[in-house]
Design a protein around this motif. Structure first.
Motif, PDB file in Angstrom:
ATOM      1  N   LYS A 278      38.525  29.002  41.657  1.00  0.00           N
ATOM      2  CA  LYS A 278      38.905  30.413  41.731  1.00  0.00           C
ATOM      3  C   LYS A 278      39.001  31.046  40.341  1.00  0.00           C
ATOM      4  O   LYS A 278      38.690  32.231  40.166  1.00  0.00           O
ATOM      5  CB  LYS A 278      40.223  30.569  42.485  1.00  0.00           C
ATOM      6  CG  LYS A 278      40.071  30.426  43.996  1.00  0.00           C
ATOM      7  CD  LYS A 278      41.304  30.914  44.725  1.00  0.00           C
ATOM      8  CE  LYS A 278      41.072  30.908  46.237  1.00  0.00           C
ATOM      9  NZ  LYS A 278      42.242  31.429  46.980  1.00  0.00           N
TER      10      LYS A 278
ATOM     11  N   TYR B 138      47.671  35.350  37.518  1.00  0.00           N
ATOM     12  CA  TYR B 138      47.370  34.989  38.910  1.00  0.00           C
ATOM     13  C   TYR B 138      48.598  34.390  39.588  1.00  0.00           C
ATOM     14  O   TYR B 138      48.929  34.724  40.731  1.00  0.00           O
ATOM     15  CB  TYR B 138      46.210  33.999  38.954  1.00  0.00           C
ATOM     16  CG  TYR B 138      45.844  33.543  40.357  1.00  0.00           C
ATOM     17  CD1 TYR B 138      44.884  34.210  41.104  1.00  0.00           C
ATOM     18  CD2 TYR B 138      46.488  32.448  40.946  1.00  0.00           C
ATOM     19  CE1 TYR B 138      44.558  33.802  42.394  1.00  0.00           C
ATOM     20  CE2 TYR B 138      46.180  32.035  42.223  1.00  0.00           C
ATOM     21  CZ  TYR B 138      45.209  32.716  42.945  1.00  0.00           C
ATOM     22  OH  TYR B 138      44.904  32.312  44.226  1.00  0.00           O
TER      23      TYR B 138
ATOM     24  N   ILE C  31      39.534  36.469  45.707  1.00  0.00           N
ATOM     25  CA  ILE C  31      40.738  36.351  44.888  1.00  0.00           C
ATOM     26  C   ILE C  31      41.804  37.303  45.436  1.00  0.00           C
ATOM     27  O   ILE C  31      41.612  38.521  45.455  1.00  0.00           O
ATOM     28  CB  ILE C  31      40.457  36.708  43.414  1.00  0.00           C
ATOM     29  CG1 ILE C  31      39.326  35.853  42.841  1.00  0.00           C
ATOM     30  CG2 ILE C  31      41.728  36.565  42.573  1.00  0.00           C
ATOM     31  CD1 ILE C  31      39.638  34.392  42.728  1.00  0.00           C
TER      32      ILE C  31
ATOM     33  N   ILE D 248      46.334  28.811  40.315  1.00  0.00           N
ATOM     34  CA  ILE D 248      44.925  29.075  40.609  1.00  0.00           C
ATOM     35  C   ILE D 248      44.104  27.792  40.459  1.00  0.00           C
ATOM     36  O   ILE D 248      44.348  26.986  39.553  1.00  0.00           O
ATOM     37  CB  ILE D 248      44.369  30.186  39.678  1.00  0.00           C
ATOM     38  CG1 ILE D 248      42.991  30.656  40.151  1.00  0.00           C
ATOM     39  CG2 ILE D 248      44.318  29.727  38.225  1.00  0.00           C
ATOM     40  CD1 ILE D 248      42.492  31.905  39.420  1.00  0.00           C
TER      41      ILE D 248
ATOM     42  N   LEU E 142      37.037  34.266  39.229  1.00  0.00           N
ATOM     43  CA  LEU E 142      37.747  35.411  38.651  1.00  0.00           C
ATOM     44  C   LEU E 142      37.106  35.838  37.329  1.00  0.00           C
ATOM     45  O   LEU E 142      36.884  37.027  37.083  1.00  0.00           O
ATOM     46  CB  LEU E 142      39.212  35.051  38.444  1.00  0.00           C
ATOM     47  CG  LEU E 142      40.130  36.114  37.833  1.00  0.00           C
ATOM     48  CD1 LEU E 142      40.114  37.388  38.659  1.00  0.00           C
ATOM     49  CD2 LEU E 142      41.552  35.567  37.705  1.00  0.00           C
TER      50      LEU E 142
END
Length: 354
Positions: free
Chosen positions: A135, A123, A164, A131, A139
């Motif tokens: 989130k 990420y 995302i 992140i 994800l």
């Protein structure tokens, strides 16, 4: 132990597919362990030919303990109580041994290489920022949903709101890195197991012949791919016995597939339906409100929760304007009660952060 007529009917189902629709507090585990004993004691089924699958490791241990405590003569029984993931992992280990593949599980946060650290890194590289826990949770749920619902990432993005950035890129890099390095997360246990059973006749034949009877607990929390695996293994005898409550399905966000229950008689033309509608746990106050509330859902089996228990304390329904007000109410209300006899239920670990 005295069993109800509803429970007896389900327990005495032996061959062929069956779905037991049990309301909360109806004795689902009781039915499963008594049916297991019935198969062994009265129908000559070898204990090792019975596989009982449940939702969590804790539930599997509890079911095993309740079985051996209720039927101490079978304390050394070879009846297998397992989660679907543990079962699939054992299948994958055998497959990997035969094919000289060394898989590594990346679920343990104690190890530096785990799925959380891996996704954080991917990420960060994709978005040039760290992140958040929220989130990351989102994800993981999205990836799990794709695998469990047997859809493509493109289909997921098309029909779901994705918060995302660069999700498709992250998903593809995560999957590529795992495949390249023979890494597994929990969802991969399911997808790889299905691939093995679909593409390897030796493994399919061996595992189909390993068990004669499949019992599935908490069927409403079973995902589409989990059902596909179990149905494939149970075929062609189809001695599959599912205990579930379509009204209690709360894990749709991560791939639970209650529609599989609604399609049961389409999947199995000779499938039997049993209803267990007596709640032995709750008062009439709770049962009455639950009945009225759940009937607003039209995509369900038409069943009624019944109890012979008396009315007790009335149910309080509290409405608050914000999350902050909710926390304030909970804290103030807890001060009025014995903390040792109080609990707070929440959907996931993230919900506990406040």
């Amino acid at each position: 132990m005295r069993l109800s007529d509803e429970q007896e009917k389900a327990i005495n189902h032996i061959n062929g597919p069956a779905l037991v629709l049990a309301v909360p507090g109806a004795g689902k585990t009781t039915v499963l362990i008594h049916r297991t004993n019935n198969l062994i004691e009265n129908h000559g089924v070898y204990p090792e030919r019975i596989l009982s699958i449940t939702f969590s490791k804790a539930s599997a241990i509890d079911m095993k303990n309740r079985f051996t405590n209720t039927f101490p003569d079978h304390s050394d029984s070879l009846v297998k109580f397992s989660t679907i993931h543990a079962f699939c992992y054992s299948l994958i280990k055998e497959y990997s041994f035969l094919n000289k593949i060394q898989y590594t599980l990346i679920e343990d946060t104690k190890n530096k290489l785990n799925k959380y650290n891996l996704l954080k890194q991917i990420y960060s590289e994709a978005n040039n920022e760290y992140i958040t826990e929220e989130k990351l949770d989102s994800l993981l749920n999205a990836i799990g949903y794709i695998k469990n619902m047997m859809i493509t990432p493109d289909e997921y993005v098309k029909y779901n709101k994705v918060d995302i950035s660069n999700f498709m890129d992250i998903y593809k890099k995560y999957e590529f890195f795992k495949r390249k390095n023979n890494l597994l997360d929990f969802d991969d246990m399911l997808t790889i197991s299905l691939d093995v059973l679909t593409g390897n006749k030796y493994m399919l034949h061996k595992y189909r012949n390993k068990f004669d009877y499949y019992q599935l607990d908490e069927g409403q929390d079973t995902s589409k791919i989990q059902l596909a695996i179990i149905n494939m293994l149970a075929s062609p005898k189809n001695n599959i016995f599912i205990v579930a409550d379509d009204d209690q399905s709360i894990y749709g966000f991560r791939g639970a597939y209650p529609k599989g229950l609604l399609n049961f008689t389409k999947e199995y033309k000779n499938g039997k339906l049993y209803y267990m509608e007596h709640n032995y746990r709750s008062t009439k106050n709770i049962v009455s409100i639950c009945n009225n509330f759940i009937k607003t859902n039209k995509l369900r089996y038409n069943k009624e929760i019944i109890t012979n228990n008396d009315f007790l304390e009335p149910i309080d329904i509290v409405r608050v304007k914000s999350m902050k007000d909710q926390y304030k109410f909970i804290l103030e209300d807890l001060k009025k009660h014995d903390l040792a006899n109080s609990c707070i239920l929440y959907r996931n670990n993230l919900s506990a952060i406040g």
